[in-house]
Design a protein around this motif. Structure first.
Motif, PDB file in Angstrom:
ATOM      1  N   VAL A 176      26.532  10.661   4.530  1.00 17.03           N
ATOM      2  CA  VAL A 176      25.309  10.347   4.726  1.00 17.03           C
ATOM      3  C   VAL A 176      24.533  11.600   5.361  1.00 17.03           C
ATOM      4  CG1 VAL A 176      23.802   9.102   6.495  1.00 17.03           C
ATOM      5  CG2 VAL A 176      25.959   7.932   5.304  1.00 17.03           C
ATOM      6  N   LEU A 177      25.175  12.377   6.223  1.00 13.99           N
ATOM      7  CA  LEU A 177      24.509  13.500   6.806  1.00 13.99           C
ATOM      8  C   LEU A 177      24.230  14.546   5.552  1.00 13.99           C
ATOM      9  CD1 LEU A 177      26.504  13.934   9.897  1.00 13.99           C
ATOM     10  CD2 LEU A 177      24.212  13.497   9.759  1.00 13.99           C
ATOM     11  N   GLY A 178      24.864  14.701   4.612  1.00 10.24           N
ATOM     12  CA  GLY A 178      24.744  15.512   3.681  1.00 10.24           C
ATOM     13  C   GLY A 178      23.802  15.008   2.390  1.00 10.24           C
ATOM     14  N   GLY A 179      23.305  13.834   2.579  1.00  3.23           N
ATOM     15  CA  GLY A 179      22.573  13.394   1.609  1.00  3.23           C
ATOM     16  C   GLY A 179      20.957  13.456   1.899  1.00  3.23           C
ATOM     17  N   ALA A 180      20.141  12.709   1.243  1.00  2.32           N
ATOM     18  CA  ALA A 180      18.829  12.625   1.438  1.00  2.32           C
ATOM     19  C   ALA A 180      18.195  11.307   1.710  1.00  2.32           C
ATOM     20  CB  ALA A 180      17.899  13.395   0.064  1.00  2.32           C
ATOM     21  N   GLY A 181      18.999  10.491   2.290  1.00  6.03           N
ATOM     22  CA  GLY A 181      18.690   9.243   2.650  1.00  6.03           C
ATOM     23  C   GLY A 181      17.783   8.949   3.932  1.00  6.03           C
ATOM     24  N   PHE A 182      17.549  10.011   4.838  1.00  2.99           N
ATOM     25  CA  PHE A 182      16.965   9.865   6.060  1.00  2.99           C
ATOM     26  C   PHE A 182      15.903  11.012   6.064  1.00  2.99           C
ATOM     27  CE2 PHE A 182      20.554  12.622   6.631  1.00  2.99           C
ATOM     28  CZ  PHE A 182      20.032  13.717   7.726  1.00  2.99           C
ATOM     29  N   ASP A 183      14.891  10.757   7.007  1.00  3.85           N
ATOM     30  CA  ASP A 183      13.770  11.743   7.563  1.00  3.85           C
ATOM     31  C   ASP A 183      14.217  12.432   8.880  1.00  3.85           C
ATOM     32  OD1 ASP A 183      12.357  11.220   5.177  1.00  3.85           O
ATOM     33  OD2 ASP A 183      11.434   9.670   5.914  1.00  3.85           O
TER      34      ASP A 183
ATOM     35  N   ILE B 231      27.436  19.527  12.774  1.00  4.34           N
ATOM     36  CA  ILE B 231      26.438  19.870  11.862  1.00  4.34           C
ATOM     37  C   ILE B 231      26.824  21.193  11.293  1.00  4.34           C
ATOM     38  CG2 ILE B 231      23.989  20.295  11.235  1.00  4.34           C
ATOM     39  CD1 ILE B 231      23.243  18.326  13.319  1.00  4.34           C
ATOM     40  N   ALA B 232      27.096  22.178  12.016  1.00  7.55           N
ATOM     41  CA  ALA B 232      27.613  23.363  11.426  1.00  7.55           C
ATOM     42  C   ALA B 232      28.915  23.243  10.678  1.00  7.55           C
ATOM     43  CB  ALA B 232      27.590  24.186  12.530  1.00  7.55           C
ATOM     44  N   ALA B 233      29.886  22.580  11.276  1.00  9.92           N
ATOM     45  CA  ALA B 233      31.185  22.400  10.621  1.00  9.92           C
ATOM     46  C   ALA B 233      31.042  21.745   9.404  1.00  9.92           C
ATOM     47  CB  ALA B 233      32.019  21.687  11.528  1.00  9.92           C
ATOM     48  N   LEU B 234      30.009  20.999   9.321  1.00  6.00           N
ATOM     49  CA  LEU B 234      29.924  20.313   7.759  1.00  6.00           C
ATOM     50  C   LEU B 234      29.059  21.159   6.852  1.00  6.00           C
ATOM     51  CD1 LEU B 234      29.175  16.564   9.015  1.00  6.00           C
ATOM     52  CD2 LEU B 234      31.274  17.601   7.868  1.00  6.00           C
ATOM     53  N   GLY B 235      28.549  22.238   7.278  1.00  4.10           N
ATOM     54  CA  GLY B 235      27.865  23.195   6.559  1.00  4.10           C
ATOM     55  C   GLY B 235      26.480  22.814   6.267  1.00  4.10           C
ATOM     56  N   LEU B 236      25.891  22.204   7.060  1.00  4.78           N
ATOM     57  CA  LEU B 236      24.537  21.425   7.066  1.00  4.78           C
ATOM     58  C   LEU B 236      23.411  21.876   7.797  1.00  4.78           C
ATOM     59  CD1 LEU B 236      26.001  17.586   6.556  1.00  4.78           C
ATOM     60  CD2 LEU B 236      25.188  19.229   4.803  1.00  4.78           C
ATOM     61  N   SER B 237      23.437  22.840   8.420  1.00  7.95           N
ATOM     62  CA  SER B 237      22.803  23.471   9.409  1.00  7.95           C
ATOM     63  C   SER B 237      21.098  23.744   8.550  1.00  7.95           C
ATOM     64  CB  SER B 237      23.252  24.634  10.354  1.00  7.95           C
ATOM     65  OG  SER B 237      24.422  24.269  10.926  1.00  7.95           O
TER      66      SER B 237
ATOM     67  N   THR C 211      20.810   2.089  13.109  1.00  7.95           N
ATOM     68  CA  THR C 211      20.763   0.431  12.930  1.00  7.95           C
ATOM     69  C   THR C 211      20.005   0.332  11.606  1.00  7.95           C
ATOM     70  OG1 THR C 211      18.358   0.840  13.745  1.00  7.95           O
ATOM     71  CG2 THR C 211      20.269   0.312  15.623  1.00  7.95           C
ATOM     72  N   ALA C 212      19.675   1.308  10.878  1.00 12.49           N
ATOM     73  CA  ALA C 212      19.037   1.253   9.538  1.00 12.49           C
ATOM     74  C   ALA C 212      20.081   1.427   8.470  1.00 12.49           C
ATOM     75  CB  ALA C 212      17.940   2.186   9.604  1.00 12.49           C
ATOM     76  N   LEU C 213      20.967   2.283   8.593  1.00 11.69           N
ATOM     77  CA  LEU C 213      21.718   2.926   7.512  1.00 11.69           C
ATOM     78  C   LEU C 213      23.117   2.686   7.499  1.00 11.69           C
ATOM     79  CD1 LEU C 213      20.241   6.617   7.253  1.00 11.69           C
ATOM     80  CD2 LEU C 213      19.661   4.461   5.838  1.00 11.69           C
ATOM     81  N   ASP C 214      24.019   2.445   6.438  1.00  8.62           N
ATOM     82  CA  ASP C 214      25.321   2.467   6.519  1.00  8.62           C
ATOM     83  C   ASP C 214      25.742   3.778   6.760  1.00  8.62           C
ATOM     84  OD1 ASP C 214      28.218   2.009   6.020  1.00  8.62           O
ATOM     85  OD2 ASP C 214      27.889   1.449   3.958  1.00  8.62           O
ATOM     86  N   VAL C 215      26.623   4.208   7.936  1.00  7.76           N
ATOM     87  CA  VAL C 215      27.133   5.334   8.265  1.00  7.76           C
ATOM     88  C   VAL C 215      28.498   5.492   8.264  1.00  7.76           C
ATOM     89  CG1 VAL C 215      25.026   6.228   9.495  1.00  7.76           C
ATOM     90  CG2 VAL C 215      26.757   5.115  10.680  1.00  7.76           C
ATOM     91  N   SER C 216      29.204   4.509   7.731  1.00  5.77           N
ATOM     92  CA  SER C 216      30.868   4.536   7.636  1.00  5.77           C
ATOM     93  C   SER C 216      31.322   5.490   7.072  1.00  5.77           C
ATOM     94  CB  SER C 216      31.179   3.475   6.892  1.00  5.77           C
ATOM     95  OG  SER C 216      30.557   3.246   5.516  1.00  5.77           O
ATOM     96  N   ASN C 217      30.560   6.488   6.165  1.00  8.79           N
ATOM     97  CA  ASN C 217      31.017   7.865   5.720  1.00  8.79           C
ATOM     98  C   ASN C 217      29.988   8.562   6.172  1.00  8.79           C
ATOM     99  OD1 ASN C 217      31.498   9.924   4.435  1.00  8.79           O
ATOM    100  ND2 ASN C 217      32.166   9.185   2.524  1.00  8.79           N
ATOM    101  N   GLY C 218      30.088   8.997   7.554  1.00 11.37           N
ATOM    102  CA  GLY C 218      29.100   9.685   8.158  1.00 11.37           C
ATOM    103  C   GLY C 218      28.852  11.003   7.426  1.00 11.37           C
ATOM    104  N   ALA C 219      29.796  11.900   6.962  1.00 12.57           N
ATOM    105  CA  ALA C 219      29.564  13.094   6.484  1.00 12.57           C
ATOM    106  C   ALA C 219      28.862  13.079   5.295  1.00 12.57           C
ATOM    107  CB  ALA C 219      31.105  13.833   6.233  1.00 12.57           C
TER     108      ALA C 219
END
Length: 243
Positions: free
Chosen positions: A118-125, A145-151, A108-116
């Protein structure tokens, strides 16, 4: 991994007419809204009533194995219905897939249209997921998360709900800036990224008639209704697929 809040269990009741039977159904939390839509349609069509208990599939199965009086399990996976039959808790030949779910990243707070991205960035706690030990959508989130290499980078920021309903509450109350939920929970909402299916195992949701409901005509009628054109139309309109 941090855990917030207590389990949320919702119970809905549609009372049957006089002389009719009723069935008690354990329902995966992601299917809550659809099940509530189906209840009055089922009663109108069959005359039988239905009582629902909602929760994470794993927790519901634990209750079943401990003698909870559920007569049908609508799981969020294939594993528990098959296990119910193997362990003598379910009726052989009664298992079928009632819905195929999709995973969504929601905020409800972020633009997640490019979810991958966003998940790879530092814009959330904080990122909310359902407990992967008991909730299949939580397991699918961890697979994504694992498939994106972000675990490694995301694990310290995870907060965990006991089921998918509580996970959605974490997001909508601001306890987490974003999170993984069932796509059916956010149909028609903005701030949604539907996770590509190749990032996690298929979320096939199976139903099983439990031994406690084997002699109950309302239980048999409910499973038949779930495969009817009326029910399938409601299920598909909520964002699920049906084979």
């Amino acid at each position: 991994m941090r855990r917030l809040g207590a389990a949320l269990v919702l119970v809905g009741l549609i009372s049957p007419p006089a002389q009719a039977e009723a069935v008690h159904v354990a329902v995966a939390a992601n299917f809550t809204a659809v099940a509530e839509q189906l209840a009055p349609l089922f009663t109108a069509e069959t005359g039988h009533g239905v009582t629902y208990s909602f929760g994470a599939t794993g927790l519901l199965y634990t209750q079943i194995s401990q003698g909870a009086p559920f007569e049908i399990l609508l799981a969020a996976d294939e594993e528990r219905p098959a296990r119910a039959v193997a362990e003598g808790l379910g009726v052989a030949g009664s298992v079928f897939t009632y819905a195929i779910g999709a995973l969504a990243l929601y905020s409800t707070a972020l633009d997640v249209s490019n979810g991958a991205a966003v998940l790879g960035g530092a814009g959330f706690d904080k990122l909310a997921i359902a407990d992967p030990r008991s909730a299949p959508y939580g397991r699918a989130a961890m697979e994504t998360i694992a498939a994106l290499g972000l675990s490694e980078t995301i694990m310290p920021r995870l907060v965990t709900g006991e089921n998918i309903t509580q996970t959605l509450q974490f997001i909508e109350t601001g306890n987490a800036e974003l999170g993984f939920v069932a796509a059916s929970q956010v149909t028609g909402k903005t701030g949604v990224w539907i996770v590509p299916g190749d990032l996690h195992a298929p979320i096939r949701q199976d139903a099983v008639l439990l031994k406690a409901g084997e002699a109950n005509p309302a239980a048999t009628a409910f499973l038949d209704f779930l495969r009817s054109e009326t029910a399938i139309a409601v299920i598909e309109s909520a964002g699920y697929r049906v084979d």
